[in-house]
Design a protein around this motif. Structure first.
Motif, mmCIF file in Angstrom:
data_model
loop_
_atom_site.group_PDB
_atom_site.id
_atom_site.type_symbol
_atom_site.label_atom_id
_atom_site.label_comp_id
_atom_site.label_asym_id
_atom_site.label_seq_id
_atom_site.Cartn_x
_atom_site.Cartn_y
_atom_site.Cartn_z
ATOM 1 N N GLY A 37 -10.845 21.473 33.305
ATOM 2 C CA GLY A 37 -10.913 21.755 32.235
ATOM 3 C C GLY A 37 -11.207 23.153 31.706
ATOM 4 N N MET A 38 -11.832 23.694 32.752
ATOM 5 C CA MET A 38 -12.500 25.217 32.576
ATOM 6 C C MET A 38 -11.393 26.201 32.336
ATOM 7 S SD MET A 38 -15.856 25.261 32.622
ATOM 8 C CE MET A 38 -16.082 26.952 33.405
ATOM 9 N N PRO A 39 -11.115 26.683 31.296
ATOM 10 C CA PRO A 39 -10.092 27.873 31.100
ATOM 11 C C PRO A 39 -9.689 28.750 32.231
ATOM 12 C CG PRO A 39 -11.107 27.457 29.114
ATOM 13 C CD PRO A 39 -11.974 26.935 30.306
ATOM 14 N N GLU A 40 -8.750 28.809 32.906
ATOM 15 C CA GLU A 40 -8.632 29.561 34.235
ATOM 16 C C GLU A 40 -7.508 30.608 33.735
ATOM 17 O OE1 GLU A 40 -9.077 31.678 36.719
ATOM 18 O OE2 GLU A 40 -9.930 29.813 37.775
ATOM 19 N N ARG A 41 -7.761 32.104 34.106
ATOM 20 C CA ARG A 41 -6.775 32.993 33.671
ATOM 21 C C ARG A 41 -6.462 33.741 34.713
ATOM 22 N NH1 ARG A 41 -5.158 32.589 27.992
ATOM 23 N NH2 ARG A 41 -7.060 31.632 27.009
ATOM 24 N N ASP A 42 -7.132 33.552 35.808
ATOM 25 C CA ASP A 42 -6.469 34.443 37.169
ATOM 26 C C ASP A 42 -5.199 33.898 37.638
ATOM 27 O OD1 ASP A 42 -6.962 34.505 40.435
ATOM 28 O OD2 ASP A 42 -7.205 36.307 39.443
ATOM 29 N N PRO A 43 -4.234 34.927 37.731
ATOM 30 C CA PRO A 43 -2.903 34.438 38.155
ATOM 31 C C PRO A 43 -2.780 33.740 39.389
ATOM 32 C CG PRO A 43 -2.648 36.386 37.327
ATOM 33 C CD PRO A 43 -4.253 36.227 37.489
#
Length: 211
Positions: free
Chosen positions: A45-51
């Motif tokens: 549930g932690m927003p992840e933005r790393d491709p």
């Protein structure tokens, strides 16, 4: 108290302090297994933005198909070792010799179709990255911001959604495999594209604030 080291290029590190006289309330699915509890508290549930981190999680969710997530979680470090740290640029160059090697690796899920799909998915990832960030490609399916659900019971949480079906269709159109809508919805939950912690869970509001 839970020590969390969220492994991505962003290196988000934090600690959840819980008073000794307070029983933490968590989503019931993580049970009492320390590994699963840490995963629930620190990653899910932690927003992840790393491709790259997003691609790795999508690949592991593909390997989960037909299995439980805790099975994959227990093998995650072995997967990372076997798949060159989930570096798509390396994996995209692999062929039958690497497939044969992986099929002998008892530390991972030895499924030829899933292994071959991961190699093809590495190539699909690189093709997308030539045009745009893989993170942007994924997150636009939720308009760039996490969907903040407020479910009170596990029975209310769906196994797929319209956004997950659209993401699945988009991924397949770009050459991805093992990315049906159930897999993509689980992926969206895990990477914070959807906040499906129950409202009673200690992690719900924390994930909502990060979103």
């Amino acid at each position: 108290m839970t020590d969390c080291h969220h492994e991505s290029k962003l290196k988000v590190n934090f600690r959840i302090d819980i008073p000794l006289d307070v029983t933490p309330i968590r989503c019931a699915w993580c049970g009492s297994d320390p590994l699963y509890v840490a995963y629930h508290d620190c990653e899910w549930g932690m927003p992840e933005r790393d491709p790259r981190a997003l691609w790795e999680k999508l690949m592991l969710d593909g390997f989960q198909a037909g299995l439980s997530w805790i099975t994959i979680l227990r093998k995650r470090e072995a997967f990372r070792a076997a798949f060159a740290g989930f570096d798509p640029a390396i994996i995209a160059r692999w062929g039958e010799p690497e497939v044969a090697r992986l099929l002998t690796d008892a530390g991972i899920v030895r499924h030829r179709g899933k292994i071959e799909a991961t190699i093809g998915n590495a190539r699909a990832f690189l093709a997308i990255e030539e045009r745009e960030s893989f993170s942007d490609f994924l997150w636009r399916h939720v308009d760039g911001r996490p969907v903040q659900n407020r479910f009170a019971a596990m029975s209310e949480i769906p196994t797929e959604s319209a956004a997950a079906r659209a993401l699945s269709k988009d991924l397949k159109a770009h050459g991805f495999r093992f990315c049906g809508p159930t897999i993509t919805y689980a992926f969206m939950q895990a990477t914070g594209m959807v906040n499906d912690h129950l409202v009673t869970c200690m992690a719900h509001d924390r994930c909502a604030a990060l979103g």
